[in-house]
Structure formats: C-alpha cells, structure tokens
Design a protein around this motif. Structure first.
Motif, PDB file in Angstrom:
ATOM      1  N   UNK A 348      12.901  27.321 -41.495  1.00 39.46           N
ATOM      2  CA  UNK A 348      13.745  26.285 -40.834  1.00 39.46           C
ATOM      3  C   UNK A 348      13.936  26.301 -39.340  1.00 39.46           C
ATOM      4  N   UNK A 349      12.881  27.062 -38.856  1.00 42.83           N
ATOM      5  CA  UNK A 349      12.672  27.020 -37.221  1.00 42.83           C
ATOM      6  C   UNK A 349      11.270  27.018 -36.924  1.00 42.83           C
ATOM      7  N   UNK A 350      10.764  26.025 -36.057  1.00 45.25           N
ATOM      8  CA  UNK A 350       9.576  25.876 -35.500  1.00 45.25           C
ATOM      9  C   UNK A 350       9.137  26.876 -34.652  1.00 45.25           C
ATOM     10  N   UNK A 351       7.825  27.108 -34.396  1.00 46.57           N
ATOM     11  CA  UNK A 351       7.317  28.150 -33.449  1.00 46.57           C
ATOM     12  C   UNK A 351       7.651  27.666 -32.170  1.00 46.57           C
ATOM     13  N   UNK A 352       7.834  26.422 -31.687  1.00 46.11           N
ATOM     14  CA  UNK A 352       8.037  25.824 -30.499  1.00 46.11           C
ATOM     15  C   UNK A 352       9.361  25.872 -30.063  1.00 46.11           C
ATOM     16  N   UNK A 353      10.304  25.792 -31.075  1.00 46.47           N
ATOM     17  CA  UNK A 353      11.466  26.170 -31.161  1.00 46.47           C
ATOM     18  C   UNK A 353      11.972  27.669 -30.718  1.00 46.47           C
ATOM     19  N   UNK A 354      11.244  28.520 -31.413  1.00 45.28           N
ATOM     20  CA  UNK A 354      11.551  29.926 -31.016  1.00 45.28           C
ATOM     21  C   UNK A 354      10.684  30.109 -29.404  1.00 45.28           C
ATOM     22  N   UNK A 355       9.864  29.461 -29.085  1.00 42.07           N
ATOM     23  CA  UNK A 355       9.445  29.701 -27.707  1.00 42.07           C
ATOM     24  C   UNK A 355      10.166  29.168 -26.921  1.00 42.07           C
ATOM     25  N   UNK A 356      10.872  28.198 -27.031  1.00 46.92           N
ATOM     26  CA  UNK A 356      11.812  27.324 -26.130  1.00 46.92           C
ATOM     27  C   UNK A 356      13.176  28.231 -26.043  1.00 46.92           C
ATOM     28  N   UNK A 357      13.462  28.708 -27.189  1.00 45.78           N
ATOM     29  CA  UNK A 357      14.889  29.771 -27.222  1.00 45.78           C
ATOM     30  C   UNK A 357      14.242  30.960 -26.566  1.00 45.78           C
ATOM     31  N   UNK A 358      13.227  31.522 -26.527  1.00 46.49           N
ATOM     32  CA  UNK A 358      12.936  32.695 -25.557  1.00 46.49           C
ATOM     33  C   UNK A 358      12.804  32.311 -24.195  1.00 46.49           C
ATOM     34  N   UNK A 359      12.501  31.296 -23.720  1.00 47.40           N
ATOM     35  CA  UNK A 359      12.192  30.740 -22.571  1.00 47.40           C
ATOM     36  C   UNK A 359      13.548  30.574 -22.008  1.00 47.40           C
ATOM     37  N   UNK A 360      14.682  30.095 -22.878  1.00 49.21           N
ATOM     38  CA  UNK A 360      15.963  29.704 -22.304  1.00 49.21           C
ATOM     39  C   UNK A 360      16.801  30.975 -22.131  1.00 49.21           C
ATOM     40  N   UNK A 361      16.466  31.967 -23.175  1.00 46.91           N
ATOM     41  CA  UNK A 361      17.154  33.370 -23.174  1.00 46.91           C
ATOM     42  C   UNK A 361      16.598  34.091 -21.855  1.00 46.91           C
ATOM     43  N   UNK A 362      15.431  34.109 -21.579  1.00 45.37           N
ATOM     44  CA  UNK A 362      14.998  34.677 -20.384  1.00 45.37           C
ATOM     45  C   UNK A 362      15.497  34.034 -19.007  1.00 45.37           C
ATOM     46  N   UNK A 363      15.650  32.749 -18.998  1.00 44.37           N
ATOM     47  CA  UNK A 363      16.518  32.318 -17.815  1.00 44.37           C
ATOM     48  C   UNK A 363      17.853  32.709 -17.824  1.00 44.37           C
ATOM     49  N   UNK A 364      18.610  32.681 -18.937  1.00 42.21           N
ATOM     50  CA  UNK A 364      19.741  33.162 -18.939  1.00 42.21           C
ATOM     51  C   UNK A 364      19.988  34.670 -18.400  1.00 42.21           C
ATOM     52  N   UNK A 365      19.078  35.658 -18.901  1.00 43.24           N
ATOM     53  CA  UNK A 365      19.183  37.003 -18.219  1.00 43.24           C
ATOM     54  C   UNK A 365      19.132  36.995 -16.965  1.00 43.24           C
ATOM     55  N   UNK A 366      18.016  36.131 -16.382  1.00 40.91           N
ATOM     56  CA  UNK A 366      17.698  36.129 -15.087  1.00 40.91           C
ATOM     57  C   UNK A 366      18.797  35.662 -14.318  1.00 40.91           C
ATOM     58  N   UNK A 367      19.424  34.607 -14.778  1.00 41.21           N
ATOM     59  CA  UNK A 367      20.724  33.948 -13.859  1.00 41.21           C
ATOM     60  C   UNK A 367      21.973  35.237 -14.070  1.00 41.21           C
ATOM     61  N   UNK A 368      22.027  35.679 -15.221  1.00 41.49           N
ATOM     62  CA  UNK A 368      23.071  36.736 -15.297  1.00 41.49           C
ATOM     63  C   UNK A 368      22.861  37.948 -14.321  1.00 41.49           C
ATOM     64  N   UNK A 369      21.654  38.298 -14.254  1.00 43.14           N
ATOM     65  CA  UNK A 369      21.529  39.508 -13.346  1.00 43.14           C
ATOM     66  C   UNK A 369      21.690  39.171 -11.951  1.00 43.14           C
ATOM     67  N   UNK A 370      21.520  37.873 -11.372  1.00 45.01           N
ATOM     68  CA  UNK A 370      21.435  37.520 -10.280  1.00 45.01           C
ATOM     69  C   UNK A 370      23.278  37.386 -10.086  1.00 45.01           C
ATOM     70  N   UNK A 371      23.944  36.545 -10.912  1.00 49.96           N
ATOM     71  CA  UNK A 371      25.263  36.655 -10.852  1.00 49.96           C
ATOM     72  C   UNK A 371      26.003  37.997 -10.858  1.00 49.96           C
ATOM     73  N   UNK A 372      25.675  38.990 -11.518  1.00 49.22           N
ATOM     74  CA  UNK A 372      25.852  40.232 -11.465  1.00 49.22           C
ATOM     75  C   UNK A 372      25.800  40.949 -10.158  1.00 49.22           C
ATOM     76  N   UNK A 373      24.753  40.642  -9.644  1.00 46.84           N
ATOM     77  CA  UNK A 373      24.630  41.214  -8.178  1.00 46.84           C
ATOM     78  C   UNK A 373      25.546  40.490  -7.282  1.00 46.84           C
ATOM     79  N   UNK A 374      25.740  39.239  -7.324  1.00 46.15           N
ATOM     80  CA  UNK A 374      26.746  38.511  -6.576  1.00 46.15           C
ATOM     81  C   UNK A 374      28.010  39.175  -6.699  1.00 46.15           C
TER      82      UNK A 374
END
Length: 499
Positions: A348-374
């Motif tokens: 029920x999940x396409x490979x492109x969906x998984x790839x996009x989810x991984x990209x989104x999660x990586x962006x969220x982790x990056x933003x969270x790390x930046x906000x944590x430092x702030x």
C-alpha cells in the motif's frame, strides 16, 4: 529412523489429546477470543489455549524419550551431549509460553513483550547456542565475533514477532511453521544431525496434531502463547545440534528464507505504519492474508494460497543450501523479484512515497537540530536577563528562528493590580494574510506560574501554516525558563522603582 518416526507419532497423538483438553478448559479459564466484527471476524467465541496444547505435545514425548534413553544407546549419548542446550530450550520455551499467556489474558503493552522476548534470547545465548556465523549463499560463512550477541537477540525476537503477526487466519501461522519445520528436518537429515531430526520430528508432529483443530474453521486458536512458542522453537531448533560452524550458519539461513512470508509481511507492516505516522505495534487489517480476503478469497482459500507460497520459499531454501552456485544465483534473483512484486502489491506504499518520506524526515531532523541549538542559546540569554524587556527580547529571537508568526506574553503584577502585555509578529506576515489563515492556524497557550502555583502571566504562540509537532517541546522549554526567570526580573524592577 524408527525412533524418529515413533517420536513424531507420539507427538501427534499427544497434541491431539492436549488440544481437546485445552478446548474444554479454555472457557472455564476465561481464555476465549470473542468476535468484535472489526479485526476479530470469526463467527463464534473460540478458545485460545493453543500454546499449552502445543507445549504438552512437544514436552511429553521428549520427557518420555529422556527416561527411555537408557534403552537406546544413540539417544542416550545425544541427551548426555546436549543436556545443557535442551534444558535451555525448555526454559526458554516455558518463558515464551508464559509470556504469551499473560499477553492473551492481560493484553500486555508491546514494551513488556519485547523485554520478555529479549530475556528469553539472553538465556539461549548464555547456554552456548548463540549465532556466531551467518551463511553466505554463494559459499562459506561470515564470522560475527562480538556481533553474535545482538544478532542472536534480534533473531529470536524477529522469529517470535514474525509468527505472531502472521497469526491472522485460522491455521496460517501453524501451517507455515510446519513447512519451516519440515525444511529444517531435511537439512538436519542432510547433515546427519540426529538430535535436530528428533526434535524437529516432535515439533512437526505436535503442529500437525494441533492443525487438525486449527485449520479453518478453527475450533481453537493459537493465541499469543502459541504463536510466540512456535516462533521461539523455530529460532531455537535451527541452532541446535550443528556440530560445525558452517552447519550452524546454513541452519540459520534456512528459516530466514522459509519464513520469508511472515518476515516480509512484518517488514512491510513496519514500513506502512512508519509512513502513516502510526506506532509500530498498532494492529491493522492490511497484512497479506487480510489483503487476500479483501480481494475476494475465502479464508480457507487464502490460507491454502499462502501455504503454497511457503512451500515455494521452503523449496528455494533447500535449493540455496544444496544447489550449485549457478542455481543459487537464479534462486536469489527469483527471490528478489518475488519480494519486489509482493511489496508493491500488498504494502500500500510506493517506493517514491518511501523516498519522499525519508527526505521529509531528514529535513525535519535537520530543522529540529537547528532549533535545538537556537533554544539552548536563548535559554542562556534568559538566565542572564535582568529585566522583562531583556527576557522578552531573548524569546522573540527564538520565535523568529522557529518561523512562528505571532507571539504575546502577559506579565501579571498582583501588587499593582495590572497586567503588562508585550507582542511580537514576524515581519513578513501581512495583516491581509492573517485574516483568512487564523481559522486554520495553530495556537499554543500556556500559563506562567511560580513553584507555589501563583499565576505570573500567560504565553501565547501562533503559527498560521502547519508546524512541526516537535516545536511544541521547545516552546515548553522556553516557558519553563521564563517561569523561573520572571520573579528575578520583577525583584530587579521593584528595586529600581524603590530607588
């Protein structure tokens, strides 16, 4: 072979007798599964004491053989050589049964089940039955060294949970374990592993006796006690009796391929729930067997289809073990294709969906790390703030970096019977945009209090578009720091007013 055949028959008849007793005893013990019309779609209330029935069907024949081993020199020698491992398997199997019964009765939280499974794996590893090498299908084996312990723990936990998740249709999990057991028996026969043959003959006989009552329409369910016990025994029996590391590595590889169906289903379920932001332990009706029923297959036909898939995978496992390198290459290629097609159809999940989810999660982790430092830097400024103005200036710096839209803080002065409000708005937020966006916006309102509970004020934060949920955790940290610093700022202000 005569002794092995007699053991299989003894296990079969013992399991039949024990299953009949379990069916009669389950209602008195309250171990009955009632249909709910959602996930539990069976028509009538059904006993779920399959675990104890299988346990008796396996342990009783082994106990009898143990006491009769003096009359059979070969068996006596085997029992003396493997006594420690057999006792460890018995102890682990008993714990798996008890853990499953507790889950059936009290619906344990996933963390407690995982902890119990981990304890069982540690017991097995301490007995000397750890995984020290993994088979290479193209020849040789890979030595694990210090990784043997975590791999052993993951192996037992993976087998128990894979069989447990597959127990969604009558006779499915038990039947798949039967095919895995037959495959392991053939491998033991090839390696002249007599102890493995004896145990697997008992294992297969007990499952066959139980399946007479569990095949659809089932008169008794495995329950978590049965599925955990079967998963544990598959993991344990695949490691017992191999006299050389190469044999142990091959014996481990067999159930990995033969259990390909539940392993694949488990992996797909994890990806599906991760993609939909659901807890991994959340139950659903999107497993492979549920999808087959939804496609119009009857439960009996769906089980038979999955039996056929298990037989094919078991055949692949045997070919990989005994075939030449050319055959192994073809079989591995076929397994890759089958895995891809199965995941594509049933996940029920396409490979492109998984790839996009991984990209989104990586962006969220990056933003969270930046906000944590702030936030860490802002908290240091708040701790040094001497006035309310400095306190608020530090907070607005964090709001700007978090890309919030508006914030307001109200300081309460009980002695002067008045409140003082300070507001902040992001510079690029236009008033025209706010009017329509506020309806679907996001707001966070927090009261500020002293340790004694006295109200100091109120903090309000707003975001007109979607916001990362984790940002609320950082705002909580800001609130706590502000609460601790406000009394100091008020004391400083009172001292200035007095002077």
């Amino acid at each position: 072979m005569t002794t092995i055949s007699l053991m299989a028959l003894m296990a079969l008849f013992t399991a039949v007798f024990a299953t009949r007793l379990a069916i009669a005893a389950a209602p008195r013990l309250g171990m009955v599964d009632h249909p709910d019309g959602i996930r539990k779609t069976h028509s009538i209330s059904t006993p779920m004491l399959g675990g104890p029935a299988l346990y008796v069907g396996i342990v009783v024949p082994m106990f009898l053989l143990w006491h009769l081993s003096g009359a059979v020199t070969t068996v006596a020698d085997l029992f003396r050589h493997f006594t420690g491992q057999l006792l460890a398997i018995l102890a682990g199997g008993t714990l798996a049964l008890v853990l499953g019964l507790l889950d059936d009765r009290f619906d344990l939280r996933p963390r407690w089940k995982l902890l119990g499974q981990c304890l069982i794996a540690v017991i097995i590893y301490a007995s000397g039955m750890g995984i020290h090498a993994i088979s290479n299908p193209f020849g040789g084996s890979l030595e694990l060294g210090l990784l043997g312990f975590p791999v052993t723990v993951l192996w037992f936990m993976g087998c128990m949970n894979a069989v447990n998740l597959m127990d969604g249709l009558d006779g499915l999990a038990a039947g798949i374990c039967l095919f895995v057991g037959i495959t392991l028996f053939l491998v033991s026969l090839h390696f002249h592993n007599v102890m493995g043959m004896v145990l697997l003959a008992v294992f297969n006989g007990a499952i066959l006796g139980f399946l007479l009552f569990n095949f659809p329409p089932a008169r008794i369910f495995l329950g978590d006690s049965g599925s955990m016990l079967l998963g544990y025994l598959v993991a344990a029996f695949s490691l017992l009796g191999a006299s050389r590391k190469a044999e142990a590595a091959v014996a481990l590889f067999i159930p990995i391929v033969a259990l390909g169906l539940p392993i694949m289903d488990t992996a797909v379920a994890i990806v599906r729930r991760w993609y939909k932001h659901l807890p991994i332990a959340t139950p659903d009706r999107k497993h492979i067997h549920h999808r087959l029923v939804a496609m119009g297959y009857s439960p009996q036909r769906a089980v038979l289809v999955l039996y056929g898939a298990s037989v094919v995978l078991a055949g692949f496992a045997v070919l990989i073990t005994f075939g030449r390198s050319e055959v192994v290459v073809l079989v591995v290629a076929a397994l890759v294709v089958i895995t891809f097609v199965t995941v594509r159809i049933f996940s029920g999940v396409r490979l492109l969906d998984v790839q996009q989810k991984l990209k989104t999660d990586n962006e969220i982790r990056r933003r969270m790390a930046g906000i944590n430092n702030i936030v860490d830097a802002v908290l240091s400024e708040i701790e040094r703030a001497a006035t309310l103005q400095q306190l608020w200036a530090a907070c607005t710096k964090a709001f700007e970096q978090m890309e919030l839209d508006r914030a307001r803080i109200s300081f309460r002065f009980p002695d002067q019977q008045r409140d003082e409000t300070r507001q902040w708005m992001r510079s690029d937020v236009a008033a025209a945009d706010r009017t329509g966006a506020e309806k679907d916006g996001w707001a966070f309102h927090l009261n500020l209090r002293t340790e004694t509970g006295r109200l100091l004020g109120r903090l309000e934060v707003e975001k007109y578009d979607l916001i990362i949920p984790e940002v609320t955790r950082f705002i909580e940290r800001l609130r706590n720091a502000v609460e601790m610093r406000i009394p100091h700022c008020l004391e400083y202000r009172a001292a200035e007013d007095a002077s």
